[in-house]
Motif scaffolding. Structure first.
Motif, short mmCIF file in Angstrom:
data_model
loop_
_atom_site.label_atom_id
_atom_site.label_comp_id
_atom_site.label_asym_id
_atom_site.label_seq_id
_atom_site.Cartn_x
_atom_site.Cartn_y
_atom_site.Cartn_z
N GLU A 2 0.78 -1.02 0.08
CA GLU A 2 -0.05 -0.07 0.00
C GLU A 2 1.05 1.28 -0.03
OE1 GLU A 2 -3.36 -0.15 2.64
OE2 GLU A 2 -3.03 -2.31 3.05
N ILE A 3 1.72 1.21 0.85
CA ILE A 3 2.74 2.35 1.13
C ILE A 3 3.49 2.75 -0.43
CG2 ILE A 3 4.88 3.30 2.26
CD1 ILE A 3 3.73 1.77 4.53
N GLU A 4 3.90 1.66 -0.94
CA GLU A 4 4.61 1.85 -2.09
C GLU A 4 3.87 1.92 -3.32
OE1 GLU A 4 8.91 0.37 -0.72
OE2 GLU A 4 7.88 -1.41 -1.44
N VAL B 192 -4.90 7.82 5.23
CA VAL B 192 -5.65 6.88 5.59
C VAL B 192 -4.68 6.18 6.71
CG1 VAL B 192 -4.55 4.99 4.05
CG2 VAL B 192 -6.78 4.80 4.86
N MET B 193 -5.33 5.40 7.59
CA MET B 193 -4.81 4.64 8.68
C MET B 193 -4.82 3.06 8.08
SD MET B 193 -5.82 6.14 12.21
CE MET B 193 -7.26 7.23 11.41
N LEU B 194 -3.41 2.45 8.25
CA LEU B 194 -3.25 1.02 7.52
C LEU B 194 -3.67 0.21 8.84
CD1 LEU B 194 0.11 1.52 5.83
CD2 LEU B 194 -2.25 1.86 4.81
N GLY B 195 -3.77 -1.09 8.42
CA GLY B 195 -3.58 -2.12 9.52
C GLY B 195 -4.82 -2.85 9.39
N HIS B 196 -4.96 -4.28 9.09
CA HIS B 196 -6.01 -5.18 9.12
C HIS B 196 -5.98 -6.28 9.77
CE1 HIS B 196 -3.00 -6.14 5.85
NE2 HIS B 196 -3.40 -7.45 6.17
N GLN B 197 -5.11 -6.16 11.02
CA GLN B 197 -5.20 -7.41 11.81
C GLN B 197 -5.55 -6.96 13.19
OE1 GLN B 197 -2.13 -10.62 10.59
NE2 GLN B 197 -1.07 -8.63 10.02
N PRO C 113 -16.89 -7.64 -6.46
CA PRO C 113 -16.38 -6.60 -7.25
C PRO C 113 -16.31 -5.18 -6.22
CG PRO C 113 -18.46 -7.13 -8.34
CD PRO C 113 -17.85 -8.23 -7.19
N ASP C 114 -17.24 -5.32 -4.99
CA ASP C 114 -17.30 -4.14 -4.21
C ASP C 114 -16.67 -4.44 -3.01
OD1 ASP C 114 -18.68 -2.33 -5.89
OD2 ASP C 114 -20.57 -3.13 -5.08
N PHE C 115 -15.75 -5.29 -2.98
CA PHE C 115 -14.96 -5.71 -1.79
C PHE C 115 -13.95 -4.65 -1.33
CE2 PHE C 115 -11.13 -6.74 0.39
CZ PHE C 115 -11.37 -8.12 1.18
N LYS C 116 -14.38 -4.27 0.16
CA LYS C 116 -13.47 -3.09 0.63
C LYS C 116 -12.73 -3.66 1.62
CE LYS C 116 -16.01 0.53 -1.02
NZ LYS C 116 -16.27 -0.13 -2.46
N ALA C 117 -11.35 -2.97 1.54
CA ALA C 117 -10.38 -3.75 2.38
C ALA C 117 -10.02 -2.74 3.74
CB ALA C 117 -9.18 -3.93 1.72
N THR C 118 -10.09 -3.40 4.92
CA THR C 118 -9.59 -2.71 6.02
C THR C 118 -8.20 -2.15 5.94
OG1 THR C 118 -11.16 -4.16 7.36
CG2 THR C 118 -9.35 -2.92 8.51
N GLY C 119 -7.93 -0.88 6.11
CA GLY C 119 -6.60 -0.26 6.33
C GLY C 119 -6.19 0.13 4.88
N ARG C 120 -7.17 0.10 3.91
CA ARG C 120 -6.68 0.41 2.69
C ARG C 120 -7.80 1.25 2.13
NH1 ARG C 120 -6.51 -3.58 -2.43
NH2 ARG C 120 -8.59 -3.19 -2.23
N ILE D 290 -0.63 -10.38 -2.61
CA ILE D 290 -1.42 -9.62 -3.07
C ILE D 290 -0.93 -8.75 -4.32
CG2 ILE D 290 -1.05 -7.63 -1.58
CD1 ILE D 290 -4.02 -6.86 -1.58
N ARG D 291 0.06 -8.68 -4.31
CA ARG D 291 0.96 -8.24 -5.56
C ARG D 291 2.49 -8.75 -5.33
NH1 ARG D 291 -3.30 -6.78 -6.22
NH2 ARG D 291 -4.25 -4.51 -7.09
N LYS D 292 3.01 -8.83 -6.57
CA LYS D 292 4.39 -9.15 -6.85
C LYS D 292 5.40 -7.77 -7.21
CE LYS D 292 4.70 -13.60 -6.43
NZ LYS D 292 5.78 -14.53 -5.73
N GLU D 293 6.42 -7.97 -6.70
CA GLU D 293 7.25 -6.67 -6.91
C GLU D 293 7.57 -6.90 -8.33
OE1 GLU D 293 10.22 -6.50 -3.74
OE2 GLU D 293 8.53 -5.90 -2.32
#
Ligand SMILES: [Zn+2]
Ligand SMILES: [Zn+2]
Length: 339
Positions: A47-49, A59-64, A109-116, A258-261
């Motif tokens: 997210e940050i990168e 935004v405040m991050l963090g989903h655990q 398609p409307d999935f919303k992620a905590t901390g993003r 979730i993503r590859k670099e």
């Protein structure tokens, strides 16, 4: 700890700023949770990168997130004030689409992620629709429960997607917080399965052997036996190609990232069809988590019981925890202890 601007951690090792904000107010269907612990996840780096950027800043991050219900909207009835709850990556889904109706709300398609997509748990307070909060089994302290909510739940979903059967061989590429929880699940659920760990760091390999891995080696090594399914939790591509060569015919590689670099994408050119893909080998990704993954996993984790290895940080030390994660200084799961 607020993210105001995307950046690369090498250039800016303090992407989050300590900020005083008003307490959020829960909507009718929401609860207000006073946060006591929040796990630190590799996804925060994405997210940050900017690999999976938050749609709105700051935004405040963090989903655990683990905490206690402090206030409730008028339309809530599942939790009481003072109840301990967890909040995971899934903050909401539409509840009406074919994915939601078939139990795969993680693909909505409307999935919303905590901390993003909405504020997360690098904070003293968070609001969440109560239907998306999870009861935490008594077996765990707040700090212990936090990393179970992402690393554990996504590990659980990844393991489901491998279709592993007891007695088969399972590979884990990378040995961070999700993989170490998968190893604990496998030794409990599939006592006759052999687990092969591919990890670059000698510390991670030792840690894996301590936890009961059958074999450990470097990601480039050929395993001593072919493997039925492998879960890749690394942020890079080379390991994907290397894992495929170790799969049995018909074997499956599940990519839990979730993503590859982009840094080593050219490694994909080493893909050699007869060695890596022919013989009906499969590649599948795992995306997000459904509420059922979180809840089923928490029950299983309490039954085993799984006690994750924890490294504690204070909320104000969130940047330091993220930098260590980026540098792969990992032994178990990093958790922010709040208040
Ligand atoms: Zn996560
Ligand atoms: Zn939906």
């Amino acid at each position: 700890m607020v993210l105001k601007k995307l950046c690369r951690l090498e250039e800016n090792p303090t992407p989050l700023a300590f900020t005083i904000l008003p307490e959020p107010v829960p909507l009718e269907n929401e609860i207000l949770v006073k946060v006591s612990a929040c796990g630190v996840c590799h996804t925060e780096l994405d997210e940050i990168e900017g690999r999976t950027p938050p749609p709105h800043l700051p935004v405040m991050l963090g989903h655990q997130v683990v905490g206690r219900v402090e206030a409730k909207g008028a339309q809530t009835n599942l939790f009481h004030i003072g109840d301990r709850v967890g909040v995971a990556w899934i903050a909401s889904a539409c509840g009406r689409c074919t994915f939601c109706l078939s139990g795969n709300e993680n693909l909505c398609p409307d999935f919303k992620a905590t901390g993003r997509d909405v504020n997360g748990g690098y904070a003293e307070y968070i609001t969440i629709a109560e239907a998306f909060a999870h009861p935490i089994p008594n077996a765990f302290s707040d700090i212990e429960a936090a990393p179970l909510l992402c690393a554990g739940a996504i590990g659980y979903r990844s393991l489901k997607l491998t279709n592993l059967v007891d007695g088969q061989n399972l590979g884990l590429t990378g040995f961070g917080s999700s993989a170490h929880l998968v190893l604990k699940m496998v030794t409990h659920r599939y006592p006759n399965a052999k687990v092969f760990i591919f990890a670059r760091s000698a510390d991670e390999r030792t840690f894996a052997r301590d936890l009961g891995a059958y074999w450990t080696g470097d990601p480039e090594e050929r395993s001593p036996e072919y493997i039925d399914s492998i879960i890749d939790t690394t942020p890079v591509w080379k390991t994907v190609v290397e894992a495929l060569k170790n799969l049995k015919p018909g074997g499956r590689l599940v990519i839990n990232a979730i993503r590859k670099e982009e840094s080593d994408k050219e490694s994909l050119l080493q893909l050699n069809y007869p060695d890596h893909l022919w013989m009906e080998k499969e590649i599948k990704s795992v995306a997000n988590v459904a509420r059922s993954d979180v809840r089923e996993f928490l029950v299983l984790a309490a039954e085993i019981p799984i006690k994750p290895e924890i490294q504690e940080f204070r909320l104000e030390e969130a940047n330091q925890a993220l930098v260590e994660l980026k540098k792969r200084k990992i032994r178990g799961a990093k958790v922010l202890k709040i208040a």
